[in-house]
Scaffold this motif. Sequence first.
Motif, PDB file in Angstrom:
ATOM      1  N   PRO A  46      43.590 -26.451  -1.486  1.00  0.00           N
ATOM      2  CA  PRO A  46      43.463 -27.400  -0.905  1.00  0.00           C
ATOM      3  C   PRO A  46      42.144 -28.834  -0.878  1.00  0.00           C
ATOM      4  CG  PRO A  46      44.127 -25.527   0.396  1.00  0.00           C
ATOM      5  CD  PRO A  46      43.358 -25.417  -0.587  1.00  0.00           C
ATOM      6  N   SER A  47      43.020 -30.136  -0.665  1.00  0.00           N
ATOM      7  CA  SER A  47      41.965 -31.436  -1.661  1.00  0.00           C
ATOM      8  C   SER A  47      40.985 -31.434  -0.001  1.00  0.00           C
ATOM      9  CB  SER A  47      42.649 -32.384  -1.924  1.00  0.00           C
ATOM     10  OG  SER A  47      43.615 -32.980  -0.883  1.00  0.00           O
ATOM     11  N   ARG A  48      41.319 -30.654   0.933  1.00  0.00           N
ATOM     12  CA  ARG A  48      40.946 -30.843   2.399  1.00  0.00           C
ATOM     13  C   ARG A  48      39.455 -30.295   2.640  1.00  0.00           C
ATOM     14  NH1 ARG A  48      45.577 -27.346   3.739  1.00  0.00           N
ATOM     15  NH2 ARG A  48      45.016 -25.864   4.620  1.00  0.00           N
ATOM     16  N   PHE A  49      39.413 -29.177   1.201  1.00  0.00           N
ATOM     17  CA  PHE A  49      38.190 -28.963   0.910  1.00  0.00           C
ATOM     18  C   PHE A  49      37.593 -29.574  -0.087  1.00  0.00           C
ATOM     19  CE2 PHE A  49      37.831 -24.956   3.823  1.00  0.00           C
ATOM     20  CZ  PHE A  49      39.867 -24.910   4.326  1.00  0.00           C
ATOM     21  N   SER A  50      36.334 -29.854   0.309  1.00  0.00           N
ATOM     22  CA  SER A  50      35.617 -30.863  -1.240  1.00  0.00           C
ATOM     23  C   SER A  50      34.344 -30.406  -1.268  1.00  0.00           C
ATOM     24  CB  SER A  50      35.335 -32.365  -0.711  1.00  0.00           C
ATOM     25  OG  SER A  50      34.970 -33.525  -2.062  1.00  0.00           O
ATOM     26  N   PRO A  51      34.700 -29.702  -2.197  1.00  0.00           N
ATOM     27  CA  PRO A  51      32.826 -28.938  -2.390  1.00  0.00           C
ATOM     28  C   PRO A  51      32.123 -29.828  -3.321  1.00  0.00           C
ATOM     29  CG  PRO A  51      33.854 -28.839  -4.488  1.00  0.00           C
ATOM     30  CD  PRO A  51      34.979 -29.277  -3.496  1.00  0.00           C
ATOM     31  N   GLU A  52      30.441 -29.954  -2.886  1.00  0.00           N
ATOM     32  CA  GLU A  52      29.561 -31.268  -3.471  1.00  0.00           C
ATOM     33  C   GLU A  52      28.400 -30.102  -4.665  1.00  0.00           C
ATOM     34  OE1 GLU A  52      28.133 -33.670  -0.803  1.00  0.00           O
ATOM     35  OE2 GLU A  52      26.612 -34.814  -2.442  1.00  0.00           O
ATOM     36  N   CYS A  53      28.056 -30.478  -5.192  1.00  0.00           N
ATOM     37  CA  CYS A  53      26.327 -29.269  -5.761  1.00  0.00           C
ATOM     38  C   CYS A  53      25.551 -30.157  -6.730  1.00  0.00           C
ATOM     39  CB  CYS A  53      27.332 -28.588  -7.141  1.00  0.00           C
ATOM     40  SG  CYS A  53      25.345 -27.507  -7.022  1.00  0.00           S
ATOM     41  N   PRO A  54      24.770 -30.760  -5.240  1.00  0.00           N
ATOM     42  CA  PRO A  54      23.887 -32.010  -5.764  1.00  0.00           C
ATOM     43  C   PRO A  54      22.854 -31.651  -7.053  1.00  0.00           C
ATOM     44  CG  PRO A  54      23.532 -31.124  -3.746  1.00  0.00           C
ATOM     45  CD  PRO A  54      24.065 -30.969  -3.738  1.00  0.00           C
ATOM     46  N   ASN A  55      22.383 -29.917  -6.210  1.00  0.00           N
ATOM     47  CA  ASN A  55      21.611 -29.261  -7.475  1.00  0.00           C
ATOM     48  C   ASN A  55      21.757 -27.683  -6.950  1.00  0.00           C
ATOM     49  OD1 ASN A  55      20.065 -28.869  -5.455  1.00  0.00           O
ATOM     50  ND2 ASN A  55      19.677 -30.486  -5.529  1.00  0.00           N
ATOM     51  N   SER A  56      21.094 -26.994  -8.796  1.00  0.00           N
ATOM     52  CA  SER A  56      20.968 -25.909  -8.716  1.00  0.00           C
ATOM     53  C   SER A  56      20.309 -25.261  -6.820  1.00  0.00           C
ATOM     54  CB  SER A  56      20.659 -25.255  -9.541  1.00  0.00           C
ATOM     55  OG  SER A  56      21.441 -25.927 -11.393  1.00  0.00           O
ATOM     56  N   SER A  57      20.176 -25.347  -6.508  1.00  0.00           N
ATOM     57  CA  SER A  57      20.159 -24.726  -4.490  1.00  0.00           C
ATOM     58  C   SER A  57      20.697 -25.559  -4.266  1.00  0.00           C
ATOM     59  CB  SER A  57      18.567 -25.186  -4.906  1.00  0.00           C
ATOM     60  OG  SER A  57      17.018 -25.430  -6.012  1.00  0.00           O
ATOM     61  N   HIS A  58      21.636 -26.167  -4.395  1.00  0.00           N
ATOM     62  CA  HIS A  58      22.321 -26.553  -2.953  1.00  0.00           C
ATOM     63  C   HIS A  58      23.905 -27.279  -3.000  1.00  0.00           C
ATOM     64  CE1 HIS A  58      17.989 -27.892  -1.670  1.00  0.00           C
ATOM     65  NE2 HIS A  58      18.499 -27.356  -0.642  1.00  0.00           N
ATOM     66  N   LEU A  59      24.339 -26.249  -2.121  1.00  0.00           N
ATOM     67  CA  LEU A  59      25.700 -26.496  -2.059  1.00  0.00           C
ATOM     68  C   LEU A  59      26.767 -26.977  -1.298  1.00  0.00           C
ATOM     69  CD1 LEU A  59      28.378 -25.998  -3.537  1.00  0.00           C
ATOM     70  CD2 LEU A  59      28.247 -23.400  -3.778  1.00  0.00           C
ATOM     71  N   PHE A  60      27.358 -27.698  -0.770  1.00  0.00           N
ATOM     72  CA  PHE A  60      27.865 -28.188   0.242  1.00  0.00           C
ATOM     73  C   PHE A  60      29.696 -28.048  -0.103  1.00  0.00           C
ATOM     74  CE2 PHE A  60      24.431 -30.501   1.869  1.00  0.00           C
ATOM     75  CZ  PHE A  60      23.406 -30.468   1.007  1.00  0.00           C
ATOM     76  N   LEU A  61      30.208 -27.937   0.695  1.00  0.00           N
ATOM     77  CA  LEU A  61      31.323 -27.865   1.729  1.00  0.00           C
ATOM     78  C   LEU A  61      32.157 -28.818   2.418  1.00  0.00           C
ATOM     79  CD1 LEU A  61      34.254 -26.793  -0.172  1.00  0.00           C
ATOM     80  CD2 LEU A  61      34.144 -24.854   2.118  1.00  0.00           C
ATOM     81  N   HIS A  62      33.013 -29.901   2.296  1.00  0.00           N
ATOM     82  CA  HIS A  62      32.586 -30.851   2.973  1.00  0.00           C
ATOM     83  C   HIS A  62      34.442 -30.352   3.608  1.00  0.00           C
ATOM     84  CE1 HIS A  62      29.375 -32.724   2.022  1.00  0.00           C
ATOM     85  NE2 HIS A  62      29.860 -32.764   0.991  1.00  0.00           N
ATOM     86  N   LEU A  63      34.323 -30.946   4.696  1.00  0.00           N
ATOM     87  CA  LEU A  63      35.859 -30.400   5.597  1.00  0.00           C
ATOM     88  C   LEU A  63      36.104 -31.790   5.751  1.00  0.00           C
ATOM     89  CD1 LEU A  63      34.289 -27.350   7.520  1.00  0.00           C
ATOM     90  CD2 LEU A  63      35.487 -27.064   4.931  1.00  0.00           C
ATOM     91  N   HIS A  64      37.498 -31.904   5.911  1.00  0.00           N
ATOM     92  CA  HIS A  64      38.365 -32.875   6.776  1.00  0.00           C
ATOM     93  C   HIS A  64      39.376 -32.480   6.917  1.00  0.00           C
ATOM     94  CE1 HIS A  64      40.452 -34.565   3.688  1.00  0.00           C
ATOM     95  NE2 HIS A  64      39.366 -34.272   2.550  1.00  0.00           N
ATOM     96  N   THR A  65      40.425 -32.843   8.497  1.00  0.00           N
ATOM     97  CA  THR A  65      41.764 -33.089   8.120  1.00  0.00           C
ATOM     98  C   THR A  65      42.372 -31.611   8.120  1.00  0.00           C
ATOM     99  OG1 THR A  65      41.857 -34.645   7.100  1.00  0.00           O
ATOM    100  CG2 THR A  65      43.898 -34.529   8.411  1.00  0.00           C
ATOM    101  N   LEU A  66      41.669 -30.245   8.796  1.00  0.00           N
ATOM    102  CA  LEU A  66      41.549 -28.482   8.374  1.00  0.00           C
ATOM    103  C   LEU A  66      42.927 -28.037   9.437  1.00  0.00           C
ATOM    104  CD1 LEU A  66      38.183 -27.362   8.113  1.00  0.00           C
ATOM    105  CD2 LEU A  66      39.584 -27.961   6.664  1.00  0.00           C
ATOM    106  N   GLN A  67      43.495 -27.076   9.194  1.00  0.00           N
ATOM    107  CA  GLN A  67      44.112 -26.928  10.153  1.00  0.00           C
ATOM    108  C   GLN A  67      43.818 -25.145  10.857  1.00  0.00           C
ATOM    109  OE1 GLN A  67      47.396 -28.704   9.600  1.00  0.00           O
ATOM    110  NE2 GLN A  67      46.392 -29.849   8.565  1.00  0.00           N
TER     111      GLN A  67
END
Lengths: 110, 114
Positions: free
Chosen positions: B61-82
């Motif tokens: 679901p789009s309420r989970f939004s990943p981001e990988c700015p470089n090979s060493s870092h990974l984020f999972l942005h969360l909004h309006t979760l259930q």
Amino acid sequence: AQRVTQPEKLLSVFKGAPVELKCNYSYSGSPELFWYVQYSRQRLQLLLRHISRESIKGFTADLNKGETSFHLKKPFAQEEDSAMYYCALSGRDQGGKLIFGQGTELSVKP
Amino acid sequence: ETGVTQTPRHLVMGMTNKKSLKCEQHLGHNAMYWYKQSAKKPLELMFVYNFKEQTENNSVPSRFSPECPNSSHLFLHLHTLQPEDSALYLCASSQDASSGYGYTFGSGTRLTVV
């Protein structure tokens, strides 16, 4: 579709007894099969892979393509083997991502 | 800490909050993954990044939004979760995404949505 099935949620044995954790898979290509283990309060870690055909901590697993199985076995269970065990599959023609089964909790009683 | 590091270890958030999960590795790996581990369900692959490019979105679901700015870092942005999004979120890395071999997992972030 790729699928990994571990039919037993919990397997309880006594120390010294043989152990077999079942794993069946569904995959149309050439799979790589793995067993991962998660001890209490520790990270998920690789136990063994079918390609290496090795024994790790006394555990072995044989890939049976005819039965599409990759059961994990150990002849004599130890208390320190108590953990969650996950069977996993990856397919080279599908990007190598790991697909996991539901996991089996192994409890070895003294 | 060596290997794969995830922060925070625990997170409680309301359904209207916005938060982010962070994953970091200094193993020289080029592929990073997000998995969701819920009670009574198998580990579910969510996203795959290979050389900073997203190569897999497993119908998340789009309420989970990943981001990988470089090979060493990974984020999972969360909004309006259930509330059903409450789970253990695991990050993993590997040399690249061509094989299932050599995954290193983090300890996970235990997320509770209230």
